[in-house]
Design a protein around this motif. Sequence first.
Motif, PDB file in Angstrom:
ATOM      1  N   TRP A  62      -8.542   3.855   2.991  1.00 17.13           N
ATOM      2  CA  TRP A  62      -8.900   4.279   4.349  1.00 17.13           C
ATOM      3  C   TRP A  62      -8.945   3.085   5.299  1.00 17.13           C
ATOM      4  O   TRP A  62      -8.479   3.151   6.434  1.00 17.13           O
ATOM      5  CB  TRP A  62     -10.234   5.021   4.344  1.00 17.13           C
ATOM      6  N   LEU A  63      -9.507   1.963   4.827  1.00 19.95           N
ATOM      7  CA  LEU A  63      -9.549   0.746   5.645  1.00 19.95           C
ATOM      8  C   LEU A  63      -8.129   0.308   6.005  1.00 19.95           C
ATOM      9  O   LEU A  63      -7.847  -0.037   7.170  1.00 19.95           O
ATOM     10  CB  LEU A  63     -10.262  -0.372   4.873  1.00 19.95           C
ATOM     11  N   ALA A  64      -7.231   0.333   5.025  1.00 20.42           N
ATOM     12  CA  ALA A  64      -5.855  -0.098   5.270  1.00 20.42           C
ATOM     13  C   ALA A  64      -5.166   0.783   6.306  1.00 20.42           C
ATOM     14  O   ALA A  64      -4.522   0.281   7.239  1.00 20.42           O
ATOM     15  CB  ALA A  64      -5.071  -0.086   3.958  1.00 20.42           C
ATOM     16  N   MET A  65      -5.295   2.093   6.176  1.00 22.46           N
ATOM     17  CA  MET A  65      -4.592   3.002   7.076  1.00 22.46           C
ATOM     18  C   MET A  65      -5.221   3.032   8.469  1.00 22.46           C
ATOM     19  O   MET A  65      -4.512   3.148   9.477  1.00 22.46           O
ATOM     20  CB  MET A  65      -4.542   4.401   6.473  1.00 22.46           C
ATOM     21  N   LEU A  66      -6.531   2.923   8.557  1.00 21.61           N
ATOM     22  CA  LEU A  66      -7.159   2.787   9.883  1.00 21.61           C
ATOM     23  C   LEU A  66      -6.706   1.483  10.530  1.00 21.61           C
ATOM     24  O   LEU A  66      -6.449   1.420  11.737  1.00 21.61           O
ATOM     25  CB  LEU A  66      -8.683   2.819   9.765  1.00 21.61           C
ATOM     26  N   GLY A  67      -6.594   0.437   9.703  1.00 25.29           N
ATOM     27  CA  GLY A  67      -6.146  -0.864  10.211  1.00 25.29           C
ATOM     28  C   GLY A  67      -4.726  -0.824  10.744  1.00 25.29           C
ATOM     29  O   GLY A  67      -4.401  -1.526  11.707  1.00 25.29           O
TER      30      GLY A  67
END
Length: 612
Positions: A62-67
């Motif tokens: 989730w952190l990667a895709m929000l980023g």
Amino acid sequence: MSTVISTSPLPIVSRLLKPIEFASALLLVVIVMLLLVGVVARYVFSLPIVWIDEVVSLSFLWLAMLGTAIAMHRNEHLRLTLFLEMMPERVRGFVHALALVAIAAFLLALVHPAIIYAEDEWFVKTPALDLPNTFRVSALAFGILAMLGVLVVYASHTVTKANLLAASIVVAVAACACWLGSDFLTSLGLYNIMIFLVVLVALCLVAGVPIAFCFGLGALSYLGFTTTVPLMVVIGRMDEGMSSLILVSVPIFVLLGCVLDATGMGKAIVDFLASLLGHIKAGMSYVLLGSLFIVSGISGSKVSDMATIAPALFPEMKRRGHKPKEMIALLATGAAMADTVPPSIVLIVLGSVAGVSIAGLFQSGVVIAAVLLVALALLARWKARHEIMENVRRASWSVIGRALMIAAPALVLPFLIRSAVGGGVATATEVSTIAVLYAMIIGQVLYGGIGWRKVYSMLVETAALSGAILLILGTASAMAWAITQSGAVQSLSQFLTTLPGGVMGFMIVTILVFLILGCLLEGLPAILILAPIMFPIAKKLGIHDIHYSMVVVTAMNIGLMMPPIGVGFYVACRIGNTSPDEVMGAIWPYIAALLVGLIAIAAVPWFSTVAL
């Protein structure tokens, strides 16, 4: 190096992204805290908490895709702009619109497969918490839709309707032609690799499409138009390429670099080395190289290293008669030298992709960087033979002692990281969390601290940069899978293993390939595409995997700094506020010194294996 998104903010998108930025910052904090709790529970209380890895894995994707969405808006997706800037203004506007439409087409094509992928994963349960894997992989669909939304708003505000319409027609016609001619394309066999995964990717790079989307477009087009493989495979490969727990250390080391810069810990190291060596000829060049060597062992990021060191050293170097172009050349090649010093993000990714021991890579990386350091230092000393040393005085022992006292807490950190990973005490991911906690506490107590507003901005910045890096890993993983499934790897492997010259012939080819790809693709994509192909061949030829890794990474880092294409070269020029045209002529002797060091590393395996 930039993205499809302009640096001028779009108020609508900025407001919509506020919740995403907050969520990404919160997720990063959760990941760091959970990993720290896991380390303490396992090593202090001998009570491993089995569900932590599952929650970290969920939060990480989730952190990667929000980023990725934040990076799209913040101008942080890596792309090649050299050719775009050479085009006439009218042509540039159309090519820019073409790049936007191509990216939009890629994202649109992935929306449905990403949703289906998330639905199918509902029946896959996590071992410890028994949660459907949908909770984790739905991040892919959300991130794709978020990027698409940012892209649409940006295009509607910045691209003329005529260019947008013309670009849409070109992309639609090309897609229809490929779809209608799919039977013919299928009959071409391996030539499709050249058409879609070489020519199409190269055209996208020239048009200024960010590297991650170039790889994604190549893989998607190849699978969609020449095979019967469902496009959901692309989503699955992106998931696999971005989700390895080893890669969790990437955003945490990026955060560590931000903390290092914000607290002034890096400057303290520079000041200490300057007091120790600044009075001798080439002293400030030695300080620059030594600072890069040490600071690289804390941040793991070349950009962070250069941005920390250049402002602290360049004024004094100018006063001593160093020319700006020479300083930038030394800065750029010094950053390339230091990129094998742990915690190197490139080494972490290489270890993950090629199945090489990260602890072994960390131990060997220090020695390899030292070899390159000697080569650059010898050249710097020769160039400093006419350096102006008037009014330069040796620092007193009291000044050196005071600088050492201030720098000591910062100097401990790189040795803590290397010894913990190299000694098998902790993994790279675990060490990264410990290092962040240490840096935050030391920075707060001894170096003036960081305000909460600054901490929040660092968390968001880390999410954006990590998202940009991890998206490249995801799409490159899909592209590498497509190349492997095509059978091209077997043909290439057979060709490379029969090269004249045996091991040395293969090493020469490796150096040339990674020098070129280092220029064109930056570091991580080149590794992701070629590591699954080249490492098995190296193993078959009897080359030690650590030795081969050091040759690959060193060649790639040198390529990254080679003009006129190397991305790192332009980053160094931007940090030093000097024209690339001016620096281009000055950097070649330093590149030559690094190449001499690379030849020594390739020819003498002992340099790579002595520390193992």
